[in-house]
Design a protein around this motif. Structure first.
Motif, PDB file in Angstrom:
ATOM      1  N   GLY A  75       0.727  -1.397   0.011  1.00  0.00           N
ATOM      2  CA  GLY A  75       0.163  -0.097  -0.053  1.00  0.00           C
ATOM      3  C   GLY A  75       0.750   1.122   0.037  1.00  0.00           C
ATOM      4  N   GLY A  76       2.161   1.117  -0.336  1.00  0.00           N
ATOM      5  CA  GLY A  76       2.730   2.683  -0.329  1.00  0.00           C
ATOM      6  C   GLY A  76       4.174   2.365  -0.655  1.00  0.00           C
ATOM      7  N   ILE A 110       2.489   2.194  -7.620  1.00  0.00           N
ATOM      8  CA  ILE A 110       2.917   3.537  -8.268  1.00  0.00           C
ATOM      9  C   ILE A 110       4.322   3.761  -7.868  1.00  0.00           C
ATOM     10  CG2 ILE A 110       2.318   6.005  -8.210  1.00  0.00           C
ATOM     11  CD1 ILE A 110      -0.209   4.063  -9.138  1.00  0.00           C
ATOM     12  N   TRP A 111       4.877   3.340  -6.633  1.00  0.00           N
ATOM     13  CA  TRP A 111       6.151   3.800  -6.380  1.00  0.00           C
ATOM     14  C   TRP A 111       6.994   2.945  -7.222  1.00  0.00           C
ATOM     15  CZ3 TRP A 111       7.580   7.534  -3.448  1.00  0.00           C
ATOM     16  CH2 TRP A 111       6.746   8.504  -2.828  1.00  0.00           C
ATOM     17  N   VAL A 112       6.558   1.522  -7.563  1.00  0.00           N
ATOM     18  CA  VAL A 112       7.194   0.856  -8.457  1.00  0.00           C
ATOM     19  C   VAL A 112       7.447   1.442  -9.877  1.00  0.00           C
ATOM     20  CG1 VAL A 112       7.438  -1.613  -9.648  1.00  0.00           C
ATOM     21  CG2 VAL A 112       7.020  -1.345  -7.316  1.00  0.00           C
ATOM     22  N   ILE A 113       6.468   1.722 -10.415  1.00  0.00           N
ATOM     23  CA  ILE A 113       6.233   2.646 -11.760  1.00  0.00           C
ATOM     24  C   ILE A 113       7.103   3.835 -11.676  1.00  0.00           C
ATOM     25  CG2 ILE A 113       4.984   3.971 -13.215  1.00  0.00           C
ATOM     26  CD1 ILE A 113       2.587   2.179 -12.546  1.00  0.00           C
ATOM     27  N   ARG A 114       7.088   4.796 -10.555  1.00  0.00           N
ATOM     28  CA  ARG A 114       8.047   5.795 -10.641  1.00  0.00           C
ATOM     29  C   ARG A 114       9.425   5.521 -10.595  1.00  0.00           C
ATOM     30  NH1 ARG A 114       7.765  10.580  -5.965  1.00  0.00           N
ATOM     31  NH2 ARG A 114       9.658  11.466  -6.363  1.00  0.00           N
ATOM     32  N   LEU A 115       9.834   4.398  -9.868  1.00  0.00           N
ATOM     33  CA  LEU A 115      11.127   4.231  -9.790  1.00  0.00           C
ATOM     34  C   LEU A 115      11.725   3.547 -11.048  1.00  0.00           C
ATOM     35  CD1 LEU A 115      13.883   3.984  -8.347  1.00  0.00           C
ATOM     36  CD2 LEU A 115      13.157   2.067  -7.213  1.00  0.00           C
ATOM     37  N   ALA A 116      10.960   2.715 -11.557  1.00  0.00           N
ATOM     38  CA  ALA A 116      11.081   1.976 -12.787  1.00  0.00           C
ATOM     39  C   ALA A 116      11.344   2.773 -14.223  1.00  0.00           C
ATOM     40  CB  ALA A 116      10.290   0.674 -13.182  1.00  0.00           C
ATOM     41  N   ALA A 117      10.424   3.774 -14.027  1.00  0.00           N
ATOM     42  CA  ALA A 117      10.355   4.863 -14.983  1.00  0.00           C
ATOM     43  C   ALA A 117      11.471   5.814 -15.194  1.00  0.00           C
ATOM     44  CB  ALA A 117       9.188   5.498 -15.025  1.00  0.00           C
ATOM     45  N   SER A 118      11.956   6.187 -13.817  1.00  0.00           N
ATOM     46  CA  SER A 118      13.033   6.955 -13.678  1.00  0.00           C
ATOM     47  C   SER A 118      14.415   6.428 -13.905  1.00  0.00           C
ATOM     48  CB  SER A 118      13.146   7.422 -12.171  1.00  0.00           C
ATOM     49  OG  SER A 118      14.150   8.359 -11.725  1.00  0.00           O
ATOM     50  N   LEU A 119      14.546   4.957 -13.574  1.00  0.00           N
ATOM     51  CA  LEU A 119      15.576   4.377 -14.247  1.00  0.00           C
ATOM     52  C   LEU A 119      15.659   4.208 -15.742  1.00  0.00           C
ATOM     53  CD1 LEU A 119      15.894   1.592 -11.440  1.00  0.00           C
ATOM     54  CD2 LEU A 119      17.570   3.518 -11.692  1.00  0.00           C
ATOM     55  N   PHE A 120      14.437   3.887 -16.238  1.00  0.00           N
ATOM     56  CA  PHE A 120      14.643   3.819 -17.897  1.00  0.00           C
ATOM     57  C   PHE A 120      14.910   5.053 -18.289  1.00  0.00           C
ATOM     58  CE2 PHE A 120      12.114   4.065 -21.679  1.00  0.00           C
ATOM     59  CZ  PHE A 120      12.480   2.429 -22.103  1.00  0.00           C
ATOM     60  N   VAL A 121      14.436   6.163 -17.984  1.00  0.00           N
ATOM     61  CA  VAL A 121      14.785   7.355 -18.683  1.00  0.00           C
ATOM     62  C   VAL A 121      16.219   7.838 -18.509  1.00  0.00           C
ATOM     63  CG1 VAL A 121      12.661   8.370 -18.651  1.00  0.00           C
ATOM     64  CG2 VAL A 121      14.261   8.905 -16.845  1.00  0.00           C
ATOM     65  N   ARG A 122      16.918   7.260 -17.600  1.00  0.00           N
ATOM     66  CA  ARG A 122      18.415   7.116 -17.560  1.00  0.00           C
ATOM     67  C   ARG A 122      19.119   6.071 -18.049  1.00  0.00           C
ATOM     68  NH1 ARG A 122      19.287   7.585 -11.477  1.00  0.00           N
ATOM     69  NH2 ARG A 122      17.388   7.106 -11.025  1.00  0.00           N
ATOM     70  N   GLY A 123      18.499   5.279 -18.692  1.00  0.00           N
ATOM     71  CA  GLY A 123      19.125   3.857 -19.117  1.00  0.00           C
ATOM     72  C   GLY A 123      19.568   2.899 -18.611  1.00  0.00           C
ATOM     73  N   LYS A 124      18.937   2.996 -17.202  1.00  0.00           N
ATOM     74  CA  LYS A 124      19.228   1.918 -16.295  1.00  0.00           C
ATOM     75  C   LYS A 124      18.074   0.828 -15.977  1.00  0.00           C
ATOM     76  CE  LYS A 124      22.498   4.991 -13.959  1.00  0.00           C
ATOM     77  NZ  LYS A 124      22.844   5.818 -12.378  1.00  0.00           N
ATOM     78  N   HIS A 125      17.050   0.805 -16.781  1.00  0.00           N
ATOM     79  CA  HIS A 125      16.039  -0.151 -16.761  1.00  0.00           C
ATOM     80  C   HIS A 125      15.654  -0.442 -18.202  1.00  0.00           C
ATOM     81  CE1 HIS A 125      12.691  -2.518 -15.402  1.00  0.00           C
ATOM     82  NE2 HIS A 125      12.713  -2.299 -14.144  1.00  0.00           N
ATOM     83  N   PRO A 126      15.645  -1.742 -18.342  1.00  0.00           N
ATOM     84  CA  PRO A 126      15.141  -2.290 -19.442  1.00  0.00           C
ATOM     85  C   PRO A 126      13.642  -2.396 -19.981  1.00  0.00           C
ATOM     86  CG  PRO A 126      15.463  -4.349 -18.141  1.00  0.00           C
ATOM     87  CD  PRO A 126      15.754  -3.085 -17.376  1.00  0.00           C
ATOM     88  N   GLY A 127      12.965  -2.094 -19.129  1.00  0.00           N
ATOM     89  CA  GLY A 127      11.531  -1.824 -19.193  1.00  0.00           C
ATOM     90  C   GLY A 127      10.675  -2.826 -18.385  1.00  0.00           C
ATOM     91  N   LEU A 128       9.555  -2.129 -17.834  1.00  0.00           N
ATOM     92  CA  LEU A 128       8.618  -3.165 -16.957  1.00  0.00           C
ATOM     93  C   LEU A 128       7.320  -3.089 -17.648  1.00  0.00           C
ATOM     94  CD1 LEU A 128       8.017  -3.875 -14.055  1.00  0.00           C
ATOM     95  CD2 LEU A 128       7.283  -1.635 -13.409  1.00  0.00           C
ATOM     96  N   THR A 129       6.795  -4.334 -17.537  1.00  0.00           N
ATOM     97  CA  THR A 129       5.446  -4.916 -17.869  1.00  0.00           C
ATOM     98  C   THR A 129       4.607  -5.005 -16.979  1.00  0.00           C
ATOM     99  OG1 THR A 129       6.453  -5.708 -19.940  1.00  0.00           O
ATOM    100  CG2 THR A 129       3.923  -6.409 -19.347  1.00  0.00           C
TER     101      THR A 129
END
Length: 267
Positions: A38-39, A73-92
Protein backbone atom coordinates in the motif's frame (compact mmCIF):
# COMPACT_ATOMS: atom_id res chain seq x y z
CA UNK A 1 18.21 -23.76 -10.49
CA UNK A 2 15.18 -23.95 -8.17
CA UNK A 3 12.68 -21.12 -8.10
CA UNK A 4 12.62 -18.92 -5.01
CA UNK A 5 9.46 -17.33 -3.66
CA UNK A 6 10.26 -14.19 -1.64
CA UNK A 7 7.42 -12.96 0.57
CA UNK A 8 7.90 -9.20 0.69
CA UNK A 9 4.79 -8.73 2.81
CA UNK A 10 2.29 -11.11 4.41
CA UNK A 11 -0.25 -8.94 6.23
CA UNK A 12 -3.76 -7.82 5.38
CA UNK A 13 -4.83 -4.26 4.67
CA UNK A 14 -4.76 -2.76 8.17
CA UNK A 15 -1.75 -4.45 9.74
CA UNK A 16 1.04 -2.41 11.35
CA UNK A 17 3.51 -5.14 12.31
CA UNK A 18 3.79 -6.57 8.79
CA UNK A 19 3.87 -5.14 5.30
CA UNK A 20 0.82 -5.71 3.07
CA UNK A 21 0.80 -8.96 1.11
CA UNK A 22 3.02 -9.02 -1.96
CA UNK A 23 5.72 -11.35 -3.22
CA UNK A 24 8.32 -12.03 -5.90
CA UNK A 25 9.15 -15.17 -7.86
CA UNK A 26 12.86 -15.40 -8.64
CA UNK A 27 14.20 -17.06 -11.76
CA UNK A 28 17.99 -16.70 -11.72
CA UNK A 29 18.57 -12.92 -11.54
CA UNK A 30 15.11 -11.89 -12.78
CA UNK A 31 12.07 -11.30 -10.57
CA UNK A 32 8.33 -11.46 -11.22
CA UNK A 33 6.54 -9.26 -8.69
CA UNK A 34 2.92 -9.80 -7.61
CA UNK A 35 1.23 -6.74 -6.09
CA UNK A 36 3.23 -4.15 -4.19
CA UNK A 37 1.45 -3.34 -0.96
CA UNK A 38 0.00 0.00 0.00
CA UNK A 39 2.81 2.52 -0.29
CA UNK A 40 6.48 3.33 -0.71
CA UNK A 41 7.28 0.68 1.90
CA UNK A 42 7.65 -1.60 -1.11
CA UNK A 43 10.96 0.10 -1.86
CA UNK A 44 12.26 -0.71 1.62
CA UNK A 45 11.09 -4.31 1.35
CA UNK A 46 12.82 -4.75 -1.99
CA UNK A 47 16.00 -3.29 -0.58
CA UNK A 48 15.90 -5.58 2.45
CA UNK A 49 15.35 -8.56 0.15
CA UNK A 50 18.30 -7.45 -2.02
CA UNK A 51 16.09 -7.21 -5.11
CA UNK A 52 17.24 -4.47 -7.48
CA UNK A 53 14.51 -2.70 -9.46
CA UNK A 54 16.55 -3.25 -12.62
CA UNK A 55 15.89 -6.97 -12.22
CA UNK A 56 12.10 -6.58 -11.95
CA UNK A 57 10.73 -6.58 -15.48
CA UNK A 58 7.25 -7.95 -14.84
CA UNK A 59 4.56 -7.22 -12.26
CA UNK A 60 1.14 -8.79 -11.82
CA UNK A 61 -1.54 -6.70 -10.11
CA UNK A 62 -4.40 -8.75 -8.72
CA UNK A 63 -6.83 -5.91 -7.99
CA UNK A 64 -7.24 -2.25 -7.17
CA UNK A 65 -7.57 -2.18 -3.37
CA UNK A 66 -5.25 0.26 -1.60
CA UNK A 67 -3.11 -2.40 0.07
CA UNK A 68 -2.24 -3.91 -3.31
CA UNK A 69 -2.16 -1.11 -5.88
CA UNK A 70 -0.67 1.96 -4.20
CA UNK A 71 2.77 0.40 -3.91
CA UNK A 72 2.68 -0.20 -7.67
CA UNK A 73 2.76 3.58 -8.22
CA UNK A 74 6.12 3.67 -6.45
CA UNK A 75 7.40 0.75 -8.50
CA UNK A 76 6.32 2.57 -11.68
CA UNK A 77 7.94 5.79 -10.51
CA UNK A 78 11.28 4.14 -9.79
CA UNK A 79 11.27 1.94 -12.90
CA UNK A 80 10.37 4.91 -15.12
CA UNK A 81 13.07 7.05 -13.55
CA UNK A 82 15.67 4.36 -14.16
CA UNK A 83 14.40 3.80 -17.70
CA UNK A 84 14.85 7.42 -18.76
CA UNK A 85 18.44 7.20 -17.49
CA UNK A 86 19.07 4.01 -19.43
CA UNK A 87 19.30 1.89 -16.29
CA UNK A 88 16.14 -0.23 -16.64
CA UNK A 89 15.20 -2.43 -19.63
CA UNK A 90 11.46 -1.81 -19.21
CA UNK A 91 8.63 -2.96 -16.96
CA UNK A 92 5.47 -4.80 -18.03
CA UNK A 93 2.46 -4.66 -15.72
CA UNK A 94 -0.01 -7.51 -16.20
CA UNK A 95 -3.51 -6.72 -14.94
CA UNK A 96 -7.17 -6.58 -15.92
CA UNK A 97 -8.76 -3.53 -17.52
CA UNK A 98 -10.04 -1.88 -14.33
CA UNK A 99 -6.60 -1.96 -12.72
CA UNK A 100 -4.99 -0.55 -15.85
CA UNK A 101 -7.45 2.36 -15.78
CA UNK A 102 -6.73 3.06 -12.11
CA UNK A 103 -2.97 2.93 -12.61
CA UNK A 104 -3.12 5.32 -15.55
CA UNK A 105 -5.22 7.72 -13.50
CA UNK A 106 -2.79 7.58 -10.58
CA UNK A 107 0.12 8.18 -12.94
CA UNK A 108 -1.59 11.20 -14.52
CA UNK A 109 -2.26 12.71 -11.11
CA UNK A 110 1.02 11.95 -9.37
CA UNK A 111 3.92 11.54 -11.81
CA UNK A 112 5.88 14.24 -13.59
CA UNK A 113 5.35 14.76 -17.31
CA UNK A 114 8.79 13.31 -17.93
CA UNK A 115 7.91 10.06 -16.19
CA UNK A 116 4.42 9.91 -17.69
CA UNK A 117 6.06 9.98 -21.11
CA UNK A 118 7.57 6.57 -20.30
CA UNK A 119 4.11 4.92 -20.15
CA UNK A 120 3.46 2.52 -23.04
CA UNK A 121 7.20 2.54 -23.71
CA UNK A 122 9.48 1.82 -20.77
CA UNK A 123 6.46 0.99 -18.61
CA UNK A 124 3.64 -0.74 -20.44
CA UNK A 125 0.33 -2.28 -19.41
CA UNK A 126 -0.56 -5.75 -20.68
CA UNK A 127 -4.32 -5.90 -20.15
CA UNK A 128 -5.51 -9.44 -19.49
CA UNK A 129 -8.87 -11.16 -19.85
CA UNK A 130 -10.02 -14.27 -18.01
CA UNK A 131 -8.02 -17.26 -19.26
CA UNK A 132 -5.29 -15.24 -21.03
CA UNK A 133 -1.79 -16.68 -21.02
CA UNK A 134 1.39 -14.64 -20.61
CA UNK A 135 5.07 -15.14 -19.85
CA UNK A 136 6.91 -13.28 -17.09
CA UNK A 137 10.53 -13.80 -16.01
CA UNK A 138 10.54 -17.22 -17.68
CA UNK A 139 7.32 -18.40 -16.01
CA UNK A 140 4.42 -19.48 -18.21
CA UNK A 141 1.27 -18.11 -16.60
CA UNK A 142 -2.48 -18.10 -17.08
CA UNK A 143 -4.58 -15.35 -15.53
CA UNK A 144 -8.06 -16.07 -14.23
CA UNK A 145 -10.95 -14.11 -12.78
CA UNK A 146 -11.51 -15.14 -9.14
CA UNK A 147 -15.12 -13.83 -9.35
CA UNK A 148 -14.65 -11.42 -6.47
CA UNK A 149 -17.71 -10.25 -4.58
CA UNK A 150 -16.11 -6.83 -3.92
CA UNK A 151 -14.03 -5.64 -6.86
CA UNK A 152 -12.76 -7.27 -10.03
CA UNK A 153 -9.78 -9.43 -9.15
CA UNK A 154 -7.53 -11.85 -11.02
CA UNK A 155 -5.27 -14.64 -9.83
CA UNK A 156 -2.93 -16.76 -11.91
CA UNK A 157 -1.48 -20.21 -12.41
CA UNK A 158 2.25 -20.31 -13.15
CA UNK A 159 4.32 -23.16 -14.51
CA UNK A 160 7.84 -23.04 -13.10
CA UNK A 161 10.95 -23.95 -15.13
CA UNK A 162 11.08 -27.39 -13.49
CA UNK A 163 7.44 -28.12 -14.39
CA UNK A 164 5.91 -27.47 -10.97
CA UNK A 165 2.82 -25.29 -10.77
CA UNK A 166 2.07 -22.41 -8.43
CA UNK A 167 -1.40 -20.90 -8.05
CA UNK A 168 -2.08 -17.45 -6.61
CA UNK A 169 -5.72 -17.27 -5.50
CA UNK A 170 -5.67 -13.55 -4.71
CA UNK A 171 -7.06 -12.37 -1.38
CA UNK A 172 -10.60 -13.72 -1.33
CA UNK A 173 -12.07 -17.19 -0.77
CA UNK A 174 -11.74 -19.71 -3.57
CA UNK A 175 -14.64 -19.79 -6.02
CA UNK A 176 -15.42 -23.21 -7.59
CA UNK A 177 -15.69 -21.47 -10.97
CA UNK A 178 -11.87 -21.27 -10.87
CA UNK A 179 -11.35 -24.98 -10.36
CA UNK A 180 -9.72 -25.65 -13.73
CA UNK A 181 -6.96 -23.17 -12.84
CA UNK A 182 -6.63 -23.92 -9.13
CA UNK A 183 -6.72 -27.71 -8.84
CA UNK A 184 -3.70 -30.01 -8.50
CA UNK A 185 -1.23 -27.19 -7.83
CA UNK A 186 2.16 -28.07 -6.41
CA UNK A 187 2.04 -24.78 -4.49
CA UNK A 188 -1.26 -23.12 -3.56
CA UNK A 189 -1.15 -19.56 -2.21
CA UNK A 190 -4.25 -18.59 -0.24
CA UNK A 191 -5.34 -15.77 2.02
CA UNK A 192 -6.06 -16.60 5.66
CA UNK A 193 -7.57 -13.47 7.16
CA UNK A 194 -7.62 -14.86 10.69
CA UNK A 195 -7.96 -18.04 12.73
CA UNK A 196 -11.34 -19.76 12.85
CA UNK A 197 -11.59 -19.07 16.57
CA UNK A 198 -11.21 -15.35 15.87
CA UNK A 199 -14.27 -15.11 13.61
CA UNK A 200 -16.27 -13.12 16.14
CA UNK A 201 -13.43 -10.65 16.57
CA UNK A 202 -12.41 -10.13 12.93
CA UNK A 203 -15.59 -11.20 11.04
CA UNK A 204 -13.84 -12.65 7.97
CA UNK A 205 -17.03 -13.81 6.26
CA UNK A 206 -18.60 -10.37 6.39
CA UNK A 207 -15.45 -9.08 4.69
CA UNK A 208 -15.41 -11.92 2.14
CA UNK A 209 -12.29 -13.57 3.52
CA UNK A 210 -11.22 -17.02 4.74
CA UNK A 211 -9.86 -18.42 7.96
CA UNK A 212 -6.77 -20.62 8.05
CA UNK A 213 -9.07 -23.62 8.47
CA UNK A 214 -11.13 -22.64 5.41
CA UNK A 215 -8.00 -22.22 3.30
CA UNK A 216 -6.76 -25.64 4.40
CA UNK A 217 -10.07 -27.30 3.50
CA UNK A 218 -9.90 -25.68 0.08
CA UNK A 219 -6.32 -26.87 -0.47
CA UNK A 220 -7.30 -30.42 0.45
CA UNK A 221 -10.31 -30.28 -1.86
CA UNK A 222 -8.16 -28.99 -4.73
CA UNK A 223 -5.51 -31.69 -4.21
CA UNK A 224 -2.73 -29.16 -3.63
CA UNK A 225 0.67 -30.52 -2.59
CA UNK A 226 1.80 -27.52 -0.52
CA UNK A 227 -0.17 -24.68 1.06
CA UNK A 228 1.15 -21.15 1.63
CA UNK A 229 -0.96 -18.84 3.81
CA UNK A 230 -0.75 -15.04 3.64
CA UNK A 231 -2.86 -11.86 4.10
CA UNK A 232 -3.19 -12.53 7.83
CA UNK A 233 -3.78 -10.56 11.00
CA UNK A 234 -0.89 -9.25 13.10
CA UNK A 235 -2.42 -9.54 16.59
CA UNK A 236 -0.03 -12.28 17.76
CA UNK A 237 3.17 -11.99 15.68
CA UNK A 238 5.31 -14.21 17.90
CA UNK A 239 2.82 -17.09 17.71
CA UNK A 240 1.33 -16.45 14.27
CA UNK A 241 3.33 -19.07 12.37
CA UNK A 242 2.61 -21.80 14.93
CA UNK A 243 -1.08 -20.95 15.37
CA UNK A 244 -1.97 -20.68 11.68
CA UNK A 245 0.06 -23.79 10.83
CA UNK A 246 -1.60 -25.85 13.55
CA UNK A 247 -5.08 -24.81 12.46
CA UNK A 248 -4.40 -25.53 8.78
CA UNK A 249 -3.01 -28.97 9.59
CA UNK A 250 -6.40 -29.96 10.98
CA UNK A 251 -7.76 -30.05 7.42
CA UNK A 252 -4.79 -30.24 5.04
CA UNK A 253 -2.51 -33.27 4.85
CA UNK A 254 0.39 -31.62 3.02
CA UNK A 255 3.10 -29.20 4.18
CA UNK A 256 1.83 -25.81 5.41
CA UNK A 257 3.85 -22.61 5.18
CA UNK A 258 3.04 -19.42 7.10
CA UNK A 259 5.92 -17.17 6.05
CA UNK A 260 7.18 -14.06 7.77
CA UNK A 261 7.86 -10.88 5.82
CA UNK A 262 11.06 -11.24 3.76
CA UNK A 263 11.10 -15.03 4.17
CA UNK A 264 12.20 -17.06 1.14
CA UNK A 265 10.63 -20.40 0.23
CA UNK A 266 12.51 -22.59 -2.25
CA UNK A 267 9.92 -24.18 -4.50
Amino acid sequence: MPTNLILLGTGNALVTRYYNTCFALQNNNEYFLTDAGGGNGILAQLEKAHIAMENIRALFLTHGHTDHILGVIWVIRLAASLFVRGKHPGLTIYCHDECAEKLRAFCRMTLTAKLQAVLDNGVRFAVLKNGDSFQAAGFNCTAFDIYSTKTKQFGYRATLPDGQTLVCLGDEPYNPLCRQYAQNADWLMSEAFCLYGECEQFKPYEKHHSTALDAARTAQQLNAKHLILYHTQDNHPAQRKALYTAEARQAFSGPVYVPEDLETITL
